[in-house]
Design a protein around this motif. Structure first.
Motif, PDB file in Angstrom:
ATOM      1  N   ALA A  28     -68.988 -13.310 -99.876  1.00  0.00           N
ATOM      2  CA  ALA A  28     -70.127 -13.446 -98.968  1.00  0.00           C
ATOM      3  C   ALA A  28     -70.979 -14.665 -99.326  1.00  0.00           C
ATOM      4  O   ALA A  28     -71.733 -15.157 -98.489  1.00  0.00           O
ATOM      5  N   ASN A  29     -70.866 -15.195-100.556  1.00  0.00           N
ATOM      6  CA  ASN A  29     -71.668 -16.333-101.001  1.00  0.00           C
ATOM      7  C   ASN A  29     -71.024 -17.689-100.712  1.00  0.00           C
ATOM      8  O   ASN A  29     -71.650 -18.717-100.945  1.00  0.00           O
ATOM      9  N   ARG A  30     -69.778 -17.705-100.243  1.00  0.00           N
ATOM     10  CA  ARG A  30     -69.094 -18.957 -99.931  1.00  0.00           C
ATOM     11  C   ARG A  30     -69.580 -19.515 -98.604  1.00  0.00           C
ATOM     12  O   ARG A  30     -69.859 -18.764 -97.676  1.00  0.00           O
ATOM     13  N   ILE A  31     -69.603 -20.816 -98.488  1.00  0.00           N
ATOM     14  CA  ILE A  31     -69.957 -21.464 -97.223  1.00  0.00           C
ATOM     15  C   ILE A  31     -68.901 -21.155 -96.170  1.00  0.00           C
ATOM     16  O   ILE A  31     -69.217 -20.917 -95.011  1.00  0.00           O
TER      17      ILE A  31
END
Length: 169
Positions: A28-31
């Protein structure tokens, strides 16, 4: 897959209950992620009718129903897509046609069980354009398509140009 062909071989239909599964790592933290991290059920119905030997009318209808993304608690709504072609064969090798797509999201997107935005972020799009198909062998050919999109809502909008090749393996 289930299929049907009428006795005169002018109407063909098939149904396929397709499934998609998550692939690749997800964060969920990836671009950007390569997938949506969801499972999907995609029943698929294709129909082709040859009302005259030179004319083809084809449709493909898909209903996409996704599971929630448990990493983000986002659940994309169900989407129906109808692709169509009306084609005229100039000769055995060359076909000119008009083709396009209708896309309509039938249910709301939700996050944590709550509807996203005032309209559920329901997407839609309509596209139409020319198609050229050239067959250089019994199962080998090229198709060039262009589509102009309009009536787009809650989706990226743009015109499309693409080339497809077919050949036996």
């Amino acid at each position: 897959m289930l299929g049907y062909v009428n006795p005169s071989k002018t109407l063909f239909a098939f149904f396929s209950p397709s499934f998609a599964v998550p692939s690749g790592a997800y964060s969920a933290n990836r671009i950007a992620n390569t997938g949506l991290n969801t499972y999907a059920f995609l029943p698929y119905l294709g129909v082709t009718w040859f009302p005259h030997p030179d004319w083809e009318i084809s449709t493909v209808t898909v209903l996409e129903m996704n599971s929630p993304n448990h990493a983000t608690q986002y659940h994309s709504g169900a989407v129906a897509v109808l692709d169509y072609l009306i084609g005229y064969s100039i000769n055995k090798r060359l076909q000119l046609g008009v083709q396009g797509t209708f896309l309509k999201q039938l249910t709301d997107d939700t996050q944590n069980g709550v509807k996203v935005g005032s309209d559920g972020f329901r997407g839609q799009a309509v596209a139409i354009g020319p198609q050229l198909r050239y067959m250089w062998g019994p199962a080998s050919g090229i198709v060039v398509k262009y589509q102009h999109e309009f009536a787009v809502r809650n989706r990226p909008q743009g015109d499309k140009l693409w080339v497809q090749f077919s050949f036996p393996l």
